[in-house]
Design a protein around this motif. Sequence first.
Motif, PDB file in Angstrom:
ATOM      1  N   UNK A  83     -21.639  25.241   8.226  1.00 22.35           N
ATOM      2  CA  UNK A  83     -22.097  25.867   7.122  1.00 22.35           C
ATOM      3  C   UNK A  83     -21.977  27.315   6.635  1.00 22.35           C
ATOM      4  N   UNK A  84     -22.081  28.016   7.429  1.00 23.41           N
ATOM      5  CA  UNK A  84     -21.584  29.273   7.259  1.00 23.41           C
ATOM      6  C   UNK A  84     -20.252  29.696   6.461  1.00 23.41           C
ATOM      7  N   UNK A  85     -19.124  28.777   7.196  1.00 25.00           N
ATOM      8  CA  UNK A  85     -17.946  28.845   6.432  1.00 25.00           C
ATOM      9  C   UNK A  85     -17.953  28.256   5.165  1.00 25.00           C
ATOM     10  N   UNK A  86     -18.675  27.306   4.871  1.00 27.54           N
ATOM     11  CA  UNK A  86     -18.790  26.683   3.626  1.00 27.54           C
ATOM     12  C   UNK A  86     -19.476  27.513   2.473  1.00 27.54           C
ATOM     13  N   UNK A  87     -20.626  27.975   2.884  1.00 27.54           N
ATOM     14  CA  UNK A  87     -21.387  29.029   2.124  1.00 27.54           C
ATOM     15  C   UNK A  87     -20.351  30.424   1.788  1.00 27.54           C
ATOM     16  N   UNK A  88     -20.072  30.746   2.694  1.00 28.01           N
ATOM     17  CA  UNK A  88     -19.059  32.259   2.653  1.00 28.01           C
ATOM     18  C   UNK A  88     -18.024  31.928   1.795  1.00 28.01           C
TER      19      UNK A  88
END
Length: 62
Positions: A48-53
């Motif tokens: 989720x962090x990778x996608x949002x970033x």
Amino acid sequence: MTEKLLAALALMLVIEGLMPFLSPSAWREVFAKLLTLTDGQIRFVGLASLVLGSIGLWLLWA
């Protein structure tokens, strides 16, 4: 390009250091809760962090 990358890494360190500096007890509680998560849950948070970033970078540079 290198200057921007180094600036982004420095900003990340500043942001990462805010919580342990301002509230060490809350930071400790967060990590205690993280230890109870399964590997799958931690991977989901990472994904989720990778996608949002990535979306954030795309929006900034598009």
